[in-house]
Design an enzyme around this catalytic site. Sequence first.
Site, PDB file in Angstrom:
ATOM      1  N   LYS A 279      55.368  59.308 107.586  1.00 31.86           N
ATOM      2  CA  LYS A 279      56.264  60.018 108.498  1.00 31.86           C
ATOM      3  C   LYS A 279      56.627  59.111 109.664  1.00 31.86           C
ATOM      4  CE  LYS A 279      54.571  64.773 107.925  1.00 31.86           C
ATOM      5  NZ  LYS A 279      55.797  65.394 107.407  1.00 31.86           N
ATOM      6  N   ARG A 353      52.238  70.918  98.344  1.00 32.30           N
ATOM      7  CA  ARG A 353      52.467  71.591  97.057  1.00 32.30           C
ATOM      8  C   ARG A 353      51.520  71.042  95.988  1.00 32.30           C
ATOM      9  NH1 ARG A 353      58.703  69.991  97.035  1.00 32.30           N
ATOM     10  NH2 ARG A 353      58.237  70.047  99.265  1.00 32.30           N
TER      11      ARG A 353
HETATM   12  N1  BES Z   1      53.529  69.385 106.540  1.00 34.95           N
HETATM   13  C1  BES Z   1      54.861  69.075 106.191  1.00 34.95           C
HETATM   14  C2  BES Z   1      55.843  70.187 106.536  1.00 34.95           C
HETATM   15  C3  BES Z   1      56.045  70.465 107.996  1.00 34.95           C
HETATM   16  C4  BES Z   1      57.048  69.816 108.706  1.00 34.95           C
HETATM   17  C5  BES Z   1      55.274  71.397 108.651  1.00 34.95           C
HETATM   18  C6  BES Z   1      57.222  70.088 110.042  1.00 34.95           C
HETATM   19  C7  BES Z   1      55.459  71.671 109.978  1.00 34.95           C
HETATM   20  C8  BES Z   1      56.427  71.025 110.679  1.00 34.95           C
HETATM   21  C9  BES Z   1      54.972  68.808 104.683  1.00 34.95           C
HETATM   22  O1  BES Z   1      53.855  68.270 104.079  1.00 34.95           O
HETATM   23  C10 BES Z   1      56.071  67.830 104.511  1.00 34.95           C
HETATM   24  O2  BES Z   1      55.949  66.740 104.989  1.00 34.95           O
HETATM   25  N2  BES Z   1      57.126  68.242 103.822  1.00 34.95           N
HETATM   26  C11 BES Z   1      58.243  67.412 103.590  1.00 34.95           C
HETATM   27  C12 BES Z   1      58.678  67.610 102.160  1.00 34.95           C
HETATM   28  C13 BES Z   1      59.687  66.615 101.682  1.00 34.95           C
HETATM   29  C14 BES Z   1      59.072  65.230 101.584  1.00 34.95           C
HETATM   30  C15 BES Z   1      60.185  67.045 100.323  1.00 34.95           C
HETATM   31  C16 BES Z   1      59.349  67.844 104.554  1.00 34.95           C
HETATM   32  O3  BES Z   1      59.490  69.033 104.837  1.00 34.95           O
HETATM   33  O4  BES Z   1      60.056  66.964 105.043  1.00 34.95           O
HETATM   34 ZN    ZN Z   2      53.750  66.140 104.189  1.00 32.09          ZN
END
Ligand code: BES
Ligand code: ZN
Length: 499
Positions: A279, A353
């Site tokens: 990230k 997931r």
């Molecule tokens: N934990 C995150 C989702 C999230 C984002 C929670 C912001 C709370 C605040 C999750 O694991 C994630 O990173 N999801 C990605 C999925 C994508 C790579 C398909 C996302 O939402 O960007």
């Molecule tokens: Zn994530």
Amino acid sequence: MKITLKAAKPESLDLDTLNFFFWEENAEQNCKKLPKEIEKEAREAFIQEEFKGQTDEMVTMSSRGLISAYKIIFTGCGKKEEFDNEMLFEQIAKSFQKSKENKAVKIGLVIPDDWFIKLDTKNTVQAITEAIYLSDYRFLTYKSESEREKTRDVEEVSLVLSPSRIVQAEAGLEFAKITSGANRYSRDLVNEAPQITTPTYLATEAEKIAKNSKGAVTVSILETEQIRKKGMMAFLGVARGSDEPPKFIILKYRPRRPGKKVVIIGKGITFDTGGLSLKPAASMETMKLDMAGAAAVLGIFSALPEIAPSIEVIGYIAACENMPSGRALKPGDILRAVNGKTIEVLNTDAEGRLTLADTLSLAVKEENPDEIIDLATLTGACMVALGEEIAGIFCNNEKLLSSLEKSSNDTGEKIWRLPLEKKYKPLIKSQIADIKNIQTGKYGGAISAALFLEEFVGKTPWAHLDIAGPAFMEKNTQLYTYGATGFGVRLILHYFNSL
Ligand code: BES
Ligand code: ZN
Ligand code: ZN
């Protein structure tokens, strides 16, 4: 802080602030209901400050020694027919915060009798009590003594009600004390620093819950080898990038004569860096929140012995960190979940997931439950769709959905249904495995994540709550201070209590 019920005349109570709630249209009638000692002064103050009882209006006045409270606070509640549960939470929190601003330690809230017209006494007092506790919450563990002293703790809030309501109100108060305690505990877990709240820490907390439950809750913790034996290779795939060992936490609550069996699952990524699909720094700042689902499950279990619902509840948490390292999951890796489906990992940041795939499959396989509810901070896309206040709910069962919607109404924890759209299924088909963990294209990310999870629940009635938005507030509001909200704890506890 304790909350108590009083049937006495408010002017006689030993208080710092006495708080009233006024309807907009009935200023005259409102005034007539005030204690005689302060009626004239109040009328003058309302004229002076042009207070009409609208929802954004408040008046604070000194009592000038006319009654024992030293300040009187009036909160507008708008039009009577527009007043609802949500407004109740807001206005109670506002009035309470105003008292705190005025350094009150003893607060009296005079609850208008017509608040009980739409909701019954028990539910209204329950909501009022929850609103006060929610709004009082602060996380001060790491604040130095001098900082802490700036905020004076409220000792007692008295709810002034007509005598005929006290018995029913008592039941609402007691219930809300339990749900509020569970909410507070869940928020503490999320707000705590991620170097502390490791998977091992969560497992220890689960053990504490069992120990304090007088036998009502049992817990077992699976270590890496046992997790492998269960075939949870998707979960282990995520966990292997971290030096912290993963834990699979199983909690069980069983009443004497259980009705149905419900499994609740919380996403338990104790820190989400994204893994090798790292990230950006700014997106990582709040990623200790990624175990908010797990914290909700622990919060719920901490309250089950006291609430004692007549259903069997099983809690599953796959707890691990999502870290990049020489051993970490790589885009292109293929993992096999408990139900035998193979997953092509194309983005290691879509890790929730993966852990949930195994957790859901295991719940179906080992428990064959009547219902599964999962709570997961799953997608940024859900936040884009519904914002910070509303969770997405995906559900394959109308009855479960409407029960949760009812509970959502009672608790003010907002949910909004999003579709498990079959047409989008092809978007998560993989070229070389059964499915892939990200979708083709960039739209509808919350839906494709839910469709992915659906692959692992079979026909079991199931509700998936994407709580990425409401689990964590990035600003202060009347009801919630910056940080964790404990979203889901009250929602689910109210639901269980209704069964
Ligand atoms: N934990 C995150 C989702 C999230 C984002 C929670 C912001 C709370 C605040 C999750 O694991 C994630 O990173 N999801 C990605 C999925 C994508 C790579 C398909 C996302 O939402 O960007
Ligand atoms: Zn994530
Ligand atoms: Zn995550």
